[in-house]
Write a protein that holds these residues in place. Structure first.
Motif, PDB file in Angstrom:
ATOM      1  N   GLN A  21      57.748  61.237  64.456  1.00 19.21           N
ATOM      2  CA  GLN A  21      58.031  60.286  63.375  1.00 19.21           C
ATOM      3  C   GLN A  21      59.504  60.283  62.949  1.00 19.21           C
ATOM      4  O   GLN A  21      59.838  59.859  61.846  1.00 19.21           O
ATOM      5  CB  GLN A  21      57.129  60.555  62.167  1.00 19.21           C
ATOM      6  CG  GLN A  21      55.642  60.528  62.497  1.00 19.21           C
ATOM      7  CD  GLN A  21      54.772  61.035  61.372  1.00 19.21           C
ATOM      8  OE1 GLN A  21      54.929  60.627  60.229  1.00 19.21           O
ATOM      9  NE2 GLN A  21      53.854  61.926  61.698  1.00 19.21           N
ATOM     10  N   SER A  22      60.383  60.754  63.829  1.00 19.22           N
ATOM     11  CA  SER A  22      61.809  60.746  63.513  1.00 19.22           C
ATOM     12  C   SER A  22      62.473  59.432  63.918  1.00 19.22           C
ATOM     13  O   SER A  22      63.496  59.054  63.360  1.00 19.22           O
ATOM     14  CB  SER A  22      62.526  61.912  64.224  1.00 19.22           C
ATOM     15  OG  SER A  22      62.051  63.141  63.734  1.00 19.22           O
ATOM     16  N   ILE A  23      61.907  58.767  64.922  1.00 19.69           N
ATOM     17  CA  ILE A  23      62.404  57.460  65.358  1.00 19.69           C
ATOM     18  C   ILE A  23      61.264  56.452  65.225  1.00 19.69           C
ATOM     19  O   ILE A  23      60.155  56.697  65.710  1.00 19.69           O
ATOM     20  CB  ILE A  23      62.855  57.489  66.841  1.00 19.69           C
ATOM     21  CG1 ILE A  23      63.961  58.530  67.058  1.00 19.69           C
ATOM     22  CG2 ILE A  23      63.300  56.092  67.285  1.00 19.69           C
ATOM     23  CD1 ILE A  23      65.325  58.090  66.632  1.00 19.69           C
ATOM     24  N   ALA A  24      61.537  55.347  64.561  1.00 15.57           N
ATOM     25  CA  ALA A  24      60.508  54.312  64.391  1.00 15.57           C
ATOM     26  C   ALA A  24      61.128  52.942  64.638  1.00 15.57           C
ATOM     27  O   ALA A  24      62.237  52.666  64.163  1.00 15.57           O
ATOM     28  CB  ALA A  24      59.915  54.379  62.979  1.00 15.57           C
ATOM     29  N   LEU A  25      60.427  52.114  65.393  1.00 18.09           N
ATOM     30  CA  LEU A  25      60.904  50.761  65.695  1.00 18.09           C
ATOM     31  C   LEU A  25      59.930  49.748  65.112  1.00 18.09           C
ATOM     32  O   LEU A  25      58.731  49.811  65.383  1.00 18.09           O
ATOM     33  CB  LEU A  25      61.023  50.547  67.206  1.00 18.09           C
ATOM     34  CG  LEU A  25      61.815  51.587  68.011  1.00 18.09           C
ATOM     35  CD1 LEU A  25      61.910  51.143  69.465  1.00 18.09           C
ATOM     36  CD2 LEU A  25      63.209  51.784  67.448  1.00 18.09           C
ATOM     37  N   MET A  26      60.439  48.834  64.307  1.00 14.57           N
ATOM     38  CA  MET A  26      59.633  47.734  63.779  1.00 14.57           C
ATOM     39  C   MET A  26      59.954  46.495  64.606  1.00 14.57           C
ATOM     40  O   MET A  26      61.122  46.091  64.694  1.00 14.57           O
ATOM     41  CB  MET A  26      59.964  47.489  62.303  1.00 14.57           C
ATOM     42  CG  MET A  26      59.516  48.597  61.377  1.00 14.57           C
ATOM     43  SD  MET A  26      59.844  48.198  59.631  1.00 14.57           S
ATOM     44  CE  MET A  26      61.570  48.597  59.525  1.00 14.57           C
ATOM     45  N   LEU A  27      58.941  45.884  65.203  1.00 16.08           N
ATOM     46  CA  LEU A  27      59.123  44.720  66.044  1.00 16.08           C
ATOM     47  C   LEU A  27      58.677  43.469  65.291  1.00 16.08           C
ATOM     48  O   LEU A  27      57.567  43.437  64.747  1.00 16.08           O
ATOM     49  CB  LEU A  27      58.309  44.868  67.337  1.00 16.08           C
ATOM     50  CG  LEU A  27      58.435  46.223  68.068  1.00 16.08           C
ATOM     51  CD1 LEU A  27      57.650  46.193  69.370  1.00 16.08           C
ATOM     52  CD2 LEU A  27      59.892  46.576  68.320  1.00 16.08           C
ATOM     53  N   ASN A  28      59.555  42.474  65.266  1.00 12.78           N
ATOM     54  CA  ASN A  28      59.294  41.244  64.503  1.00 12.78           C
ATOM     55  C   ASN A  28      59.095  41.540  63.025  1.00 12.78           C
ATOM     56  O   ASN A  28      58.089  41.142  62.421  1.00 12.78           O
ATOM     57  CB  ASN A  28      58.094  40.475  65.067  1.00 12.78           C
ATOM     58  CG  ASN A  28      58.500  39.542  66.198  1.00 12.78           C
ATOM     59  OD1 ASN A  28      59.638  39.082  66.248  1.00 12.78           O
ATOM     60  ND2 ASN A  28      57.575  39.271  67.102  1.00 12.78           N
ATOM     61  N   GLU A  29      60.028  42.252  62.446  1.00 12.26           N
ATOM     62  CA  GLU A  29      60.077  42.395  60.990  1.00 12.26           C
ATOM     63  C   GLU A  29      60.936  41.246  60.491  1.00 12.26           C
ATOM     64  O   GLU A  29      60.768  40.120  60.969  1.00 12.26           O
ATOM     65  CB  GLU A  29      60.664  43.775  60.614  1.00 12.26           C
ATOM     66  CG  GLU A  29      60.335  44.222  59.171  1.00 12.26           C
ATOM     67  CD  GLU A  29      61.534  44.336  58.284  1.00 12.26           C
ATOM     68  OE1 GLU A  29      62.527  43.646  58.531  1.00 12.26           O
ATOM     69  OE2 GLU A  29      61.474  45.107  57.301  1.00 12.26           O
TER      70      GLU A  29
END
Length: 372
Positions: A111-119
């Motif tokens: 949970q150190s890197i998180a990518l939100m796609l189509n925010e």
């Protein structure tokens, strides 16, 4: 790919780590906004276009080396409670949770890197680390950004920099922030003056969950506002300097309070301990504010040092969605307040009462037997 239950089973690395200056700086976070060249921004895209864009982004995100065995899920496939848990863990934004169809999250197992796609933008990436570690967070995310740009064509203008949905993100697309615990500045009524000074030099101060949210538990998020006309290095250096100065003010305020008004500090910490150890009903706001004081007590030596870590775990686990997830059902506000109090009492069961006498001796204040 990892299941949601596995992802959430353990606390994030940044929730349990002991980064630099962790007593005051809880976390450091870097966020980068990127968009695909030639594709409509998410707010303008039609349903089919959003799905097409997601079809380009998701395989690229899942193939990143850091995303091996990661969590990857379209938001429409998650329940409202699951999405809210991710918001409470700062893994997705409130806006992203509300978007639904055509949006997804790809999250590294720790949970150190998180990518939100189509925010708001096609790609919102974040790196979060414990303590004062903006550089480490930036280096980790810069590596992700570089890898993605090898497989995706990113919208970039040679004069404006990275093109983003909101003009305030143009340029680097970089938001750097730190979550600070500032109870002594609040207790000494200096917090307004310090935050005003921070705002005057072009930095933003927000609440626990970012823009438009209230500051709870004496937690304040400080971040850059401008992303255009400054390099990433300039933004990071300025933020590091300001955060260091605010942390120094907080340490000075703690020392001053102990010197000038130790009874007040002792009373605040003692009351917080009493309420948290014995309350049977407690709402989020009251719990967070008392945990803040207990955390302060751990740092000042009134309580064992590992009290800080215990409080940090509780700060997350007593949030409304976390309570409902662990209960396995939707809870009424009254039920949440009751279960929250039960969890807090259980976690603090073995914590002995604050050692006011020895702490005051350590700080050079001879205790008055009549008072103690």
């Amino acid at each position: 790919m990892m299941r949601f239950s596995t992802l959430i089973k353990n606390p994030a690395d940044w929730m349990t780590g002991e980064g630099a200056d962790n007593a005051i700086v809880l976390t450091s976070r870097i966020r980068l906004a990127r968009n695909l060249k030639g594709e409509p921004f998410p707010g303008w895209a039609k349903k089919e276009q959003r799905q097409h864009i997601l079809g380009l982004l998701r395989p690229a995100a899942e193939s990143l080396p850091c995303m091996k065995d990661a969590f990857s899920q379209e938001l429409d496939d998650l329940t409202s409670v699951q999405k809210q848990v991710m918001v409470e863990r700062h893994l997705i934004s409130r806006e992203h949770a509300a978007r639904g169809e055509g949006s997804a999250a790809v999250i590294e197992r720790r949970q150190s890197i998180a990518l939100m796609l189509n925010e708001e933008d096609h790609l919102r990436m974040q790196s979060i680390r414990p303590g004062m570690s903006l550089r480490a967070a930036f280096d980790a995310l810069a590596a992700v950004d570089e890898e993605l740009e090898q497989s995706l064509e990113i919208a970039f203008d040679h004069e404006l920099g990275y093109l983003t949905t909101c003009p305030t993100n143009l340029g680097t697309g970089l938001r750097a922030s730190a979550m600070l615990h500032l109870p002594a500045l609040v207790l000494s009524d200096q917090i307004g003056q310090v935050l005003q000074a921070v705002n005057k030099i072009g930095l933003a101060v927000r609440g626990l969950y970012g823009e438009g949210t209230e500051s709870l538990g004496n937690l304040f998020q400080i971040s850059n506002q401008s992303t255009l006309g400054e390099s990433e290095e300039t933004i990071l250096r300025r933020l590091e300097r300001v955060i260091s100065q605010v942390a120094t003010h907080e340490r000075n305020a703690r020392d001053k309070l102990l010197e000038d008004d130790p009874e007040m500090v002792s009373d605040k910490i003692g009351r917080a301990y009493g309420v948290l150890r014995h309350a049977w009903i407690i709402d989020s706001k009251e719990a967070l504010n008392h945990l803040s004081l207990l955390r302060l007590g751990g740092d000042l030596g009134f309580l064992p040092a590992d009290t800080v870590k215990t409080c940090d775990g509780l700060l997350m686990d007593i949030q409304p969605a976390h309570l409902q997830l662990h209960s396995g059902r939707k809870l009424s506000p009254e039920e949440r307040d009751s279960i929250r109090a039960e969890i807090v009492r259980s976690r603090l069961q073995s914590l002995e009462a604050p050692d006011i006498r020895s702490t005051r001796k350590k700080n050079g204040n001879d205790p008055d037997p009549e008072i103690l």
